[in-house]
Write an enzyme that holds these catalytic residues in place. Structure first.
Site, PDB file in Angstrom:
ATOM      1  N   GLY A 110      -2.602  -0.636   0.167  1.00 47.77           N
ATOM      2  CA  GLY A 110      -3.550  -0.268   1.198  1.00 47.77           C
ATOM      3  C   GLY A 110      -3.001  -0.425   2.591  1.00 47.77           C
ATOM      4  N   CYS A 111      -1.796   0.050   2.825  1.00 51.59           N
ATOM      5  CA  CYS A 111      -1.171  -0.102   4.137  1.00 51.59           C
ATOM      6  C   CYS A 111      -1.754   0.926   5.085  1.00 51.59           C
ATOM      7  CB  CYS A 111       0.335   0.074   4.008  1.00 51.59           C
ATOM      8  SG  CYS A 111       1.223  -0.110   5.548  1.00 51.59           S
ATOM      9  N   GLY A 112      -2.505   0.454   6.079  1.00 49.75           N
ATOM     10  CA  GLY A 112      -3.286   1.354   6.906  1.00 49.75           C
ATOM     11  C   GLY A 112      -2.487   2.306   7.758  1.00 49.75           C
ATOM     12  N   CYS A 114       1.037   2.987   7.073  1.00 54.52           N
ATOM     13  CA  CYS A 114       2.310   3.311   6.428  1.00 54.52           C
ATOM     14  C   CYS A 114       2.561   4.812   6.454  1.00 54.52           C
ATOM     15  CB  CYS A 114       2.303   2.845   4.973  1.00 54.52           C
ATOM     16  SG  CYS A 114       2.005   1.093   4.771  1.00 54.52           S
TER      17      CYS A 114
END
Length: 269
Positions: A110-112, A114
């Site tokens: 869940g890398c906002g 990336c």
């Protein structure tokens, strides 16, 4: 559509004061989730494989791929051995927004931000929230965060997921979504609020994580006036919330908390 397990009972070897012993624990599932639009994969994120329709809608809205649900003409969830592909068909107008903001993300939870290929995209300008006369009491803030923790069924089993909830004073929580990734949990909540047609300006979004700039961006895209978090904010999150007219509340512990921006929306009571 497909039903996916969101948790699993895992047997393992545990060490306690008495020594080694056989044990078991419920752990959350994690899977690569692809967001595909009109036959092209736009993003791949590691996420809890539950509430996937909400996830797809929330992600599409907060990434400004669509501005309303009706611009997603069809949505299918297809499970493969290696992961899940959420296949969406867009109306003609959103295709231009999609090509303008194409991003590819892979491998992280869940890398906002990336995979965003420019600083301008990462810190994209937000339309400030409209001024409104709505106020919330200190008890509302405390109740929003406390009720969120009590409503996290998956976290109660696994102690490993983030939560996001939409709270309306006098009525309580209308929606709670969980995920191993804090950004994913918020996207799922935003999708749920949009699907139910709830008025975001009437409520509070509560989250169980720290407040990074992406969480502020997503809250503003939803249109909620108050974001309340258990943990602390970053300096950039505070600056972004101030510019966007969002009330940012953090470090909520019962009725003790810190208000960083637009304090006038919170009154004693």
């Amino acid at each position: 559509m497909t039903n996916q397990k969101i948790s699993r009972d895992v047997h393992h070897l545990a060490h306690r004061m008495s020594g080694f012993q056989e044990s078991s624990r419920i752990v959350p599932e994690e899977a690569p989730i692809a967001m595909s639009y009109n036959g092209t994969t736009q993003a791949v994120m590691m996420a809890t494989p539950g509430d996937l329709e909400d996830f797809a809608i929330g992600f599409s809205l907060t990434e400004n791929i669509v501005t309303r649900i009706e611009e997603i003409e069809a949505l299918d969830i297809v499970a493969f051995e290696s992961g899940i592909d959420i296949q969406m068909k867009l109306a003609k107008q959103p295709e231009q927004r999609l090509s303008a903001r194409r991003r590819f993300m892979a491998g992280q939870v869940g890398c906002g931000l990336c995979g965003i290929d420019s600083i301008e995209q990462a810190l994209r300008p937000l339309h400030p929230l409209e001024e409104c006369s709505t106020t919330f009491t200190t008890r509302d803030i405390a109740a929003a965060v406390a009720s969120l923790g009590a409503a996290q069924a998956l976290n109660a089993k696994t102690h490993a997921t983030h939560g996001a909830g939409f709270f309306r004073p006098g009525e309580g929580l209308f929606a709670v979504r969980e995920d191993i990734g804090r950004h994913n949990a918020l996207d799922k909540l935003i999708g749920a609020v949009a699907r139910e047609g709830l008025l975001a300006e009437e409520g509070i979004v509560a989250i169980t994580s720290r407040v990074s700039v992406e969480m502020v961006q997503k809250a503003v895209m939803l249109g909620v006036p108050v974001l309340a978090a258990i943990s602390a904010p970053t300096a950039l999150a505070i600056r972004t919330a101030e510019a966007a007219n969002l009330t940012l509340v953090a470090l909520v512990r019962d009725e003790e908390f810190d208000i960083y921006t637009h304090c006038g929306r919170i009154i004693e009571g």
